[in-house]
Scaffold this motif. Structure first.
Motif, PDB file in Angstrom:
ATOM      1  N   LYS A   1       0.752  -1.323  -0.092  1.00 35.04           N
ATOM      2  CA  LYS A   1       0.111   0.068  -0.075  1.00 35.04           C
ATOM      3  C   LYS A   1       0.963   1.140   0.042  1.00 35.04           C
ATOM      4  O   LYS A   1       0.522   2.232  -0.723  1.00 35.04           O
ATOM      5  N   THR A   2       1.876   1.345   0.710  1.00 30.61           N
ATOM      6  CA  THR A   2       2.872   2.368   0.851  1.00 30.61           C
ATOM      7  C   THR A   2       3.552   2.461  -0.704  1.00 30.61           C
ATOM      8  O   THR A   2       3.460   3.708  -1.022  1.00 30.61           O
ATOM      9  N   LEU A   3       3.853   1.576  -1.231  1.00 26.22           N
ATOM     10  CA  LEU A   3       4.607   1.624  -2.476  1.00 26.22           C
ATOM     11  C   LEU A   3       3.608   2.107  -3.388  1.00 26.22           C
ATOM     12  O   LEU A   3       3.775   2.982  -4.278  1.00 26.22           O
ATOM     13  N   ASN A   4       2.362   1.695  -3.523  1.00 25.40           N
ATOM     14  CA  ASN A   4       1.458   1.942  -4.446  1.00 25.40           C
ATOM     15  C   ASN A   4       1.051   3.733  -4.188  1.00 25.40           C
ATOM     16  O   ASN A   4       1.136   4.441  -5.031  1.00 25.40           O
ATOM     17  N   ASN A   5       0.561   3.918  -2.860  1.00 30.58           N
ATOM     18  CA  ASN A   5       0.130   5.127  -2.700  1.00 30.58           C
ATOM     19  C   ASN A   5       1.431   6.183  -2.878  1.00 30.58           C
ATOM     20  O   ASN A   5       1.050   7.324  -3.465  1.00 30.58           O
ATOM     21  N   GLY A   6       2.677   5.919  -2.731  1.00 34.42           N
ATOM     22  CA  GLY A   6       3.643   6.657  -3.177  1.00 34.42           C
ATOM     23  C   GLY A   6       3.866   6.923  -4.266  1.00 34.42           C
ATOM     24  O   GLY A   6       4.130   8.128  -4.884  1.00 34.42           O
ATOM     25  N   ILE A   7       3.965   5.952  -5.407  1.00 38.12           N
ATOM     26  CA  ILE A   7       3.880   5.990  -6.886  1.00 38.12           C
ATOM     27  C   ILE A   7       2.832   6.891  -7.421  1.00 38.12           C
ATOM     28  O   ILE A   7       2.857   7.724  -8.265  1.00 38.12           O
ATOM     29  N   PHE A   8       1.614   6.314  -7.088  1.00 45.49           N
ATOM     30  CA  PHE A   8       0.445   7.165  -7.459  1.00 45.49           C
ATOM     31  C   PHE A   8       0.169   8.636  -6.979  1.00 45.49           C
ATOM     32  O   PHE A   8      -0.108   9.487  -7.843  1.00 45.49           O
ATOM     33  N   GLY A   9       1.167   8.987  -5.943  1.00 47.30           N
ATOM     34  CA  GLY A   9       0.871  10.346  -5.492  1.00 47.30           C
ATOM     35  C   GLY A   9       2.028  11.187  -6.277  1.00 47.30           C
ATOM     36  O   GLY A   9       1.753  12.576  -6.398  1.00 47.30           O
ATOM     37  N   SER A  10       2.773  10.597  -7.060  1.00 41.63           N
ATOM     38  CA  SER A  10       3.659  11.457  -7.995  1.00 41.63           C
ATOM     39  C   SER A  10       3.059  11.904  -9.433  1.00 41.63           C
ATOM     40  O   SER A  10       3.430  12.841  -9.987  1.00 41.63           O
ATOM     41  N   PHE A  11       1.998  11.084  -9.895  1.00 41.93           N
ATOM     42  CA  PHE A  11       1.340  11.354 -10.870  1.00 41.93           C
ATOM     43  C   PHE A  11       0.657  13.019 -11.248  1.00 41.93           C
ATOM     44  O   PHE A  11       1.104  13.350 -12.404  1.00 41.93           O
TER      45      PHE A  11
ATOM     46  N   ALA B   1       6.974  26.832  -8.592  1.00 39.24           N
ATOM     47  CA  ALA B   1       8.701  27.202  -8.653  1.00 39.24           C
ATOM     48  C   ALA B   1       9.001  26.250  -9.817  1.00 39.24           C
ATOM     49  O   ALA B   1       9.987  26.711 -10.970  1.00 39.24           O
ATOM     50  N   SER B   2       8.620  24.830  -9.855  1.00 36.50           N
ATOM     51  CA  SER B   2       9.285  23.937 -10.972  1.00 36.50           C
ATOM     52  C   SER B   2       8.875  24.329 -12.189  1.00 36.50           C
ATOM     53  O   SER B   2       9.278  24.248 -13.378  1.00 36.50           O
TER      54      SER B   2
ATOM     55  N   PRO C   1       1.513  15.955  -9.354  1.00 37.50           N
ATOM     56  CA  PRO C   1       2.304  16.813  -9.608  1.00 37.50           C
ATOM     57  C   PRO C   1       3.548  16.792 -10.849  1.00 37.50           C
ATOM     58  O   PRO C   1       3.597  17.888 -11.448  1.00 37.50           O
ATOM     59  N   ILE C   2       3.350  15.534 -11.288  1.00 36.55           N
ATOM     60  CA  ILE C   2       4.472  15.858 -12.562  1.00 36.55           C
ATOM     61  C   ILE C   2       3.711  16.149 -13.684  1.00 36.55           C
ATOM     62  O   ILE C   2       4.002  16.821 -14.630  1.00 36.55           O
ATOM     63  N   LEU C   3       2.393  15.676 -13.785  1.00 35.92           N
ATOM     64  CA  LEU C   3       1.516  15.958 -14.839  1.00 35.92           C
ATOM     65  C   LEU C   3       1.168  17.474 -14.828  1.00 35.92           C
ATOM     66  O   LEU C   3       1.009  18.376 -15.912  1.00 35.92           O
ATOM     67  N   ASN C   4       0.774  18.096 -13.737  1.00 32.78           N
ATOM     68  CA  ASN C   4       0.750  19.580 -13.747  1.00 32.78           C
ATOM     69  C   ASN C   4       1.956  20.019 -13.996  1.00 32.78           C
ATOM     70  O   ASN C   4       1.760  21.294 -14.788  1.00 32.78           O
ATOM     71  N   THR C   5       3.288  20.023 -13.724  1.00 34.25           N
ATOM     72  CA  THR C   5       4.278  20.821 -14.057  1.00 34.25           C
ATOM     73  C   THR C   5       4.512  20.352 -15.501  1.00 34.25           C
ATOM     74  O   THR C   5       4.867  21.390 -16.529  1.00 34.25           O
ATOM     75  N   ALA C   6       4.314  19.255 -16.011  1.00 34.25           N
ATOM     76  CA  ALA C   6       4.734  18.833 -17.409  1.00 34.25           C
ATOM     77  C   ALA C   6       3.611  19.583 -18.456  1.00 34.25           C
ATOM     78  O   ALA C   6       3.876  20.078 -19.369  1.00 34.25           O
ATOM     79  N   SER C   7       2.442  19.792 -17.831  1.00 31.97           N
ATOM     80  CA  SER C   7       1.384  20.555 -18.733  1.00 31.97           C
ATOM     81  C   SER C   7       2.047  21.988 -18.754  1.00 31.97           C
ATOM     82  O   SER C   7       1.704  22.741 -19.866  1.00 31.97           O
TER      83      SER C   7
END
Length: 459
Positions: free
Chosen positions: A304-314, A368-369, A316-322
């Motif tokens: 659960k920690t592994l999945n939540n950590g990875i899902f939690g990155s989606f 910032a990013s 932020p990176i899509l916001n910045t990439a957009s």
């Protein structure tokens, strides 16, 4: 001229609508196409698929591992109790008399070690609330203390920080996370020193006037069970690993290996362009594995920690990439040449021009990013060429860009500011004055000092 108006209108709408809570995943492509529409004759669908989406995808390709591993590392530190253990240990050692210092230092250690600032805010807030209440310091100063330790010198200035803001300039300037250490350390001392002085001065004034912690009926504390937390030194191990391994790989290992194969198909790159990112990825992977091993009995559900950590990155990176896709659409428009020349014309010194462009775009986007990615994506190549011609060390470009992105980004519409206030149960009216001072005004002062030092060739 109509095209320039379109770009300005697009940027203004991006800032306003983002502040109103509309996701940039929707805003970025629509407003990029709005700007393109004003230029006349720009094929909208081709601009969307071949400029916006292509650059969005390139950004994800380059930085997704850092976002994903950073989010996962933060989640492991949160679920294992390590983040709370570090904050609690520092607070207990410094005591309520130095509550502000304890909160700032706790946040600084966690963010400098690679823990997400959102995780830091959730972990440190309960400790900060206890300390401030015991010391009689107004609760309205807690967001400022957390912001100082999380949003400022550990995010942008200190050399070696694994935060994404320190990774973005690497491919543009062929640098690593430890670029321009003197500039970074001096800027960090200014931010931390003036920030703590400001908050302590405000606290003393409020306490002298009898304000105290304040009445907050909706506040609820979760008592910290020390028996379930790891020791401070055990909690610190993964953080130390991130910093040490990143330093060794970026400074000693990768610069000495033969990587001529990278210039050939299918890679078509150079070691200088990727070594900084590679070092950070490897350091985070080793630290995450180590954290899972030493905290295996403290994490209730590792999967659960592994999945939540990875899902939690989606998100932020899509916001910045957009935002990066948006910036590249703007940069591709013929009208942008006028704006670019105006920015470059501010100063013949690429460091000053870079500092201004990064700051303005970080302020507009509230990120910032995102602001730095847009600025460097549009002008990074020119800054590098100008710096080469003038004999300016690329490391100075790297560090000035990171320090600059942490200035106007923290205006009231910034997502992290809004989230932090929500976590602390405070409003903009109650706490933004102090957040703005420690994360906008003082970092701008540090940026000016860094620019002066860099102009003398100090890196």
């Amino acid at each position: 001229m109509l095209g320039v108006i379109g770009i300005i209108l697009s940027l203004a709408l991006l800032m306003y609508l983002a502040y109103r809570g509309i996701t940039v995943l929707v805003l970025a492509p629509l407003l990029a196409l709005l700007a393109a529409l004003f230029t006349g004759g720009t094929p909208l669908m081709a601009t969307y698929t071949e400029v916006f989406m292509k650059n969005l995808a390139n950004y994800v390709k380059l930085y997704f591992p850092v976002f994903m591993l950073g989010a996962l590392f933060g989640k492991v530190m949160e679920d294992s109790g390590s983040a709370k253990a570090i904050a609690h240990y520092i607070a207990s050692k410094l005591g309520k008399e130095k509550a502000i210092m304890a909160v700032v230092l706790s946040c600084a250690i966690l963010t400098y070690g690679g823990v997400s600032l959102f995780v830091v805010a959730f972990a440190v807030y309960p400790v900060a609330a206890h300390l401030f209440k015991e010391a009689g310091i107004p609760k309205r100063l807690i967001p400022g203390a957390i912001a100082l330790g999380s949003f400022t010198f550990t995010m942008t200035a200190l050399p070696g920080t694994p935060q994404i803001q320190n990774a973005i300039p690497m491919p543009f300037f062929g640098t690593n996370a430890y670029a321009a250490p003197i500039l970074g350390i001096v800027a960090a001392i200014i931010m931390a020193g003036l920030g703590i002085w400001w908050l302590q001065t405000r606290a003393k004034k409020a306490m002298a006037e009898g304000e105290g912690y304040g009445y907050h009926p909706n506040e609820s504390f979760t008592e910290i069970d020390e028996s379930k937390l790891p020791s401070f030194w055990v909690a610190l191990v993964p953080i130390i690993l991130v910093l040490v391994i990143n330093f060794i790989l970026s400074k000693y290992y990768f610069p000495r290996i033969n990587a001529d194969y990278l210039a050939q198909e299918p890679y078509k790159t150079s070691l200088k362009s990727v070594a900084g990112i590679w070092s950070l990825i490897i350091a985070l992977v080793i630290a995450i594995i180590t954290a899972f091993v030493i905290h295996r009995n403290r994490i209730d559900n590792i999967l659960k920690t592994l999945n939540n950590g990875i899902f939690g990155s989606f998100l932020p990176i899509l916001n910045t990439a957009s935002e990066v896709g948006y910036g590249n659409v703007i940069a591709s428009l013929a009208s942008f040449v006028i704006i670019k020349n105006a920015i470059l014309g501010i100063s013949s010194n690429p460091l000053i021009s870079e500092a201004i462009s990064v700051n303005i775009l970080a302020g507009i986007t509230g990120s910032a990013s995102g602001g730095m990615s847009i600025a460097l994506g549009a002008l990074g190549k020119q800054y590098m060429e100008m710096a080469t011609q003038m004999g300016i060390n690329p490391e100075a470009l790297h560090r000035i860009a990171t320090i600059a992105c942490g200035g106007l980004d923290s205006l009231p519409h910034n997502g992290a500011v809004v989230t932090l206030l929500g976590i602390c149960g405070m409003t903009h009216k109650e706490s933004y004055k102090d957040i703005g001072m420690v994360s906008v005004v003082i970092p701008l002062i540090a940026l000016v000092v860094a620019l002066i030092l860099a102009s003398f060739g100090i890196v």
